[in-house]
Design a protein around this motif. Structure first.
Motif, mmCIF file in Angstrom:
data_model
loop_
_atom_site.group_PDB
_atom_site.id
_atom_site.type_symbol
_atom_site.label_atom_id
_atom_site.label_comp_id
_atom_site.label_asym_id
_atom_site.label_seq_id
_atom_site.Cartn_x
_atom_site.Cartn_y
_atom_site.Cartn_z
ATOM 1 N N ARG A 26 13.402 2.353 4.842
ATOM 2 C CA ARG A 26 14.240 1.737 3.808
ATOM 3 C C ARG A 26 13.516 1.556 2.476
ATOM 4 O O ARG A 26 14.128 1.530 1.420
ATOM 5 C CB ARG A 26 14.738 0.382 4.312
ATOM 6 N N MET A 48 4.669 6.351 7.939
ATOM 7 C CA MET A 48 5.317 6.269 9.262
ATOM 8 C C MET A 48 4.349 6.560 10.408
ATOM 9 O O MET A 48 4.563 6.109 11.529
ATOM 10 C CB MET A 48 6.516 7.210 9.333
ATOM 11 N N TYR A 87 21.076 2.421 18.308
ATOM 12 C CA TYR A 87 20.014 1.407 18.371
ATOM 13 C C TYR A 87 20.274 0.258 17.398
ATOM 14 O O TYR A 87 19.908 -0.874 17.644
ATOM 15 C CB TYR A 87 18.652 2.026 18.041
ATOM 16 N N GLU A 120 22.969 13.573 13.951
ATOM 17 C CA GLU A 120 22.995 12.548 14.997
ATOM 18 C C GLU A 120 22.682 11.160 14.457
ATOM 19 O O GLU A 120 21.762 10.987 13.658
ATOM 20 C CB GLU A 120 21.952 12.929 16.067
ATOM 21 N N LEU A 121 23.472 10.200 14.911
ATOM 22 C CA LEU A 121 23.158 8.789 14.666
ATOM 23 C C LEU A 121 23.080 8.124 16.030
ATOM 24 O O LEU A 121 23.878 8.442 16.916
ATOM 25 C CB LEU A 121 24.254 8.115 13.845
ATOM 26 N N ILE A 179 13.889 9.147 -1.045
ATOM 27 C CA ILE A 179 14.007 10.151 0.025
ATOM 28 C C ILE A 179 15.334 9.967 0.737
ATOM 29 O O ILE A 179 15.751 8.837 1.003
ATOM 30 C CB ILE A 179 12.853 10.012 1.044
ATOM 31 N N GLN A 228 17.119 11.168 4.304
ATOM 32 C CA GLN A 228 16.805 11.808 5.573
ATOM 33 C C GLN A 228 18.080 12.193 6.293
ATOM 34 O O GLN A 228 19.061 11.456 6.263
ATOM 35 C CB GLN A 228 15.938 10.876 6.431
ATOM 36 N N LEU A 288 14.167 16.104 5.195
ATOM 37 C CA LEU A 288 14.019 15.103 4.124
ATOM 38 C C LEU A 288 14.262 15.774 2.780
ATOM 39 O O LEU A 288 13.857 16.930 2.570
ATOM 40 C CB LEU A 288 12.601 14.514 4.149
ATOM 41 N N MET A 321 12.613 1.233 16.813
ATOM 42 C CA MET A 321 13.438 1.962 15.842
ATOM 43 C C MET A 321 13.770 1.079 14.644
ATOM 44 O O MET A 321 13.901 1.561 13.522
ATOM 45 C CB MET A 321 14.736 2.469 16.501
ATOM 46 N N TRP A 342 8.280 7.544 25.992
ATOM 47 C CA TRP A 342 9.456 6.950 25.327
ATOM 48 C C TRP A 342 10.613 6.747 26.301
ATOM 49 O O TRP A 342 11.349 5.764 26.242
ATOM 50 C CB TRP A 342 9.886 7.890 24.191
ATOM 51 N N HIS A 372 10.899 1.226 12.407
ATOM 52 C CA HIS A 372 10.948 2.554 11.767
ATOM 53 C C HIS A 372 11.922 2.541 10.580
ATOM 54 O O HIS A 372 11.600 2.986 9.481
ATOM 55 C CB HIS A 372 11.389 3.584 12.811
ATOM 56 N N GLY A 373 13.094 1.968 10.823
ATOM 57 C CA GLY A 373 14.105 1.894 9.767
ATOM 58 C C GLY A 373 13.634 1.080 8.576
ATOM 59 O O GLY A 373 13.912 1.418 7.427
ATOM 60 N N PHE A 402 4.943 16.346 16.762
ATOM 61 C CA PHE A 402 5.565 17.110 15.683
ATOM 62 C C PHE A 402 5.328 18.603 15.764
ATOM 63 O O PHE A 402 4.287 19.050 16.213
ATOM 64 C CB PHE A 402 5.034 16.604 14.326
HETATM 65 C C1 VOV Z 1 14.194 7.532 4.247
HETATM 66 C C2 VOV Z 1 13.564 7.396 5.371
HETATM 67 C C3 VOV Z 1 14.108 7.024 6.699
HETATM 68 C C4 VOV Z 1 14.981 6.011 7.066
HETATM 69 C C5 VOV Z 1 15.624 4.981 6.155
HETATM 70 C C6 VOV Z 1 15.177 6.101 8.488
HETATM 71 C C7 VOV Z 1 15.968 5.227 9.227
HETATM 72 C C8 VOV Z 1 16.304 5.475 10.552
HETATM 73 C C9 VOV Z 1 17.162 4.633 11.352
HETATM 74 C C10 VOV Z 1 17.804 3.335 10.861
HETATM 75 C C11 VOV Z 1 17.288 5.219 12.592
HETATM 76 C C12 VOV Z 1 18.058 4.678 13.826
HETATM 77 C C13 VOV Z 1 19.516 4.772 13.733
HETATM 78 C C14 VOV Z 1 19.996 6.149 13.466
HETATM 79 O O1 VOV Z 1 20.393 6.367 12.328
HETATM 80 O O2 VOV Z 1 19.930 6.980 14.365
HETATM 81 C C15 VOV Z 1 16.534 6.447 12.552
HETATM 82 C C16 VOV Z 1 16.477 7.354 13.611
HETATM 83 C C17 VOV Z 1 15.557 8.372 13.652
HETATM 84 N N1 VOV Z 1 14.605 8.682 12.692
HETATM 85 FE FE1 VOV Z 1 14.461 7.878 10.870
HETATM 86 N N2 VOV Z 1 14.448 7.172 8.974
HETATM 87 C C18 VOV Z 1 13.763 7.733 7.921
HETATM 88 C C19 VOV Z 1 12.873 8.824 7.958
HETATM 89 C C20 VOV Z 1 12.503 9.424 9.140
HETATM 90 C C21 VOV Z 1 11.376 10.306 9.288
HETATM 91 C C22 VOV Z 1 10.426 10.700 8.189
HETATM 92 C C23 VOV Z 1 11.326 10.693 10.600
HETATM 93 C C24 VOV Z 1 10.273 11.555 11.266
HETATM 94 C C25 VOV Z 1 9.276 10.665 12.021
HETATM 95 C C26 VOV Z 1 7.916 10.596 11.396
HETATM 96 O O3 VOV Z 1 7.190 9.643 11.762
HETATM 97 O O4 VOV Z 1 7.540 11.471 10.615
HETATM 98 C C27 VOV Z 1 12.421 10.099 11.266
HETATM 99 C C28 VOV Z 1 12.744 10.309 12.599
HETATM 100 C C29 VOV Z 1 13.847 9.722 13.184
HETATM 101 C C30 VOV Z 1 14.330 10.090 14.479
HETATM 102 C C31 VOV Z 1 13.748 11.203 15.347
HETATM 103 C C32 VOV Z 1 15.396 9.270 14.779
HETATM 104 C C33 VOV Z 1 16.218 9.289 16.066
HETATM 105 C C34 VOV Z 1 15.392 8.638 17.131
HETATM 106 C C35 VOV Z 1 16.099 8.291 18.396
HETATM 107 O O5 VOV Z 1 15.346 8.026 19.388
HETATM 108 O O6 VOV Z 1 17.332 8.263 18.460
HETATM 109 N N3 VOV Z 1 13.104 9.293 10.367
HETATM 110 N N4 VOV Z 1 15.903 6.553 11.331
#
Ligand code: VOV
Length: 245
Positions: A173, A213, A113, A109-110, A179, A181, A198, A165, A153, A168-169, A225
């Motif tokens: 990055r 994070m 956002y 899923e992407l 890593i 993901q 991961l 988000m 949320w 988060h990204g 989690f």
């Molecule tokens: C290498 C690490 C990394 C990177 C670069 C990254 C980037 C991004 C981007 C840019 C985006 C949004 C666009 C998309 O691509 O969907 C996401 C989206 C998402 N992520 Fe993420 N994430 C990472 C890593 C990463 C981790 C470690 C986790 C677990 C959270 C944590 O706290 O343990 C996570 C969770 C998520 C989730 C559940 C979503 C979807 C949420 C939603 O509500 O839709 N993610 N994530």
């Protein structure tokens, strides 16, 4: 009502965790063990052909700790194919010596956002139908976005969710190259809302990223989690050694 996020969905995903009945395996004849291993290797060979023709992907890892002994992560265009793979494995000789430990059903899923909505973009297609990295380590866990009191949320406006988000990204990055993901969505499919898979060359990077994070608002206020599964790559050429008695 807050605007729902639009998702782009790619290949379906099965995380299949198995435990090995080492006692039964030890007492099996050499012939049975050999047959079981050969058959499993042939199955992996088929998966490799599928991966080469870009019609799916897979990853095999041994699991550290007692939650399971190994896991198969499989990506395919349809749920039927996942079901078929699971059933094929269940019919193998090796399966006679394994018990299901855990499974997770989801789809790559992407979200939109970040403003990416062009499903025809080759970069987006590559992310929706990824060839899984064969990196040294894996870390898998399911998660939810919290719906509790002030930390809900699903009542946040889309703009506010997008800001969180984005942050988060930005954290993620910093781990580019360390890593990879794969986020799979499982709302309506399985017990949690997302599966987080991961891959890393260096195990410690999982801890560093996940810890960092935890301080991002999207995680500290809105992340819940499930269990964590971590492991080491099981290369096809190492299968025999792994099962060797
Ligand atoms: C290498 C690490 C990394 C990177 C670069 C990254 C980037 C991004 C981007 C840019 C985006 C949004 C666009 C998309 O691509 O969907 C996401 C989206 C998402 N992520 Fe993420 N994430 C990472 C890593 C990463 C981790 C470690 C986790 C677990 C959270 C944590 O706290 O343990 C996570 C969770 C998520 C989730 C559940 C979503 C979807 C949420 C939603 O509500 O839709 N993610 N994530």
């Amino acid at each position: 009502m807050p605007e729902a996020v639009i998702t782009m969905d790619g290949w379906y995903c099965l995380h299949d965790f198995r435990s090995i009945d080492w006692t039964a395996w030890k007492y099996a004849s050499n012939e049975d063990r050999e047959q079981a291993i050969n058959e499993f290797q042939q199955l992996i060979g088929k998966w490799e052909d599928t991966e080469k023709s870009k019609e799916g992907s897979h990853a095999l890892y041994t699991i550290v700790g007692q939650k399971a002994d190994f896991m198969m992560m499989i990506l395919r265009p349809t749920m039927e194919e996942l079901n078929e793979i699971e059933t094929t494995f269940n019919k193998t000789k090796l399966a006679e010596f394994t018990t299901p430990a855990y499974s997770y059903v989801s789809v790559v899923e992407l979200s939109n956002y970040m403003g990416n909505t062009d499903e025809n973009d080759p970069e987006i297609q590559a992310r929706l139908k990824p060839t899984l990295p064969k990196w040294n380590h894996i870390c898998f866990y399911p998660m939810d976005k919290r719906r509790q009191g002030n930390d809900n949320w699903y009542v946040l406006e889309k703009e506010d969710r997008a800001k969180l988000m984005y942050a988060h990204g930005m954290t993620g990055r910093q781990y580019a190259g360390k890593i990879r993901q794969i986020i799979t969505g499982s709302i309506g499919f399985d017990d949690w809302e997302w599966g987080v898979t991961l891959f890393a060359h260096d195990m410690l990077q999982f801890k560093k990223l996940v810890y960092e994070m935890r301080f991002d608002e999207v995680t500290s206020r809105y992340g819940d989690f499930g269990s964590f599964y971590v492991g080491n790559i099981l290369k096809p050429e190492a299968v025999e050694q792994f099962f060797h008695i």
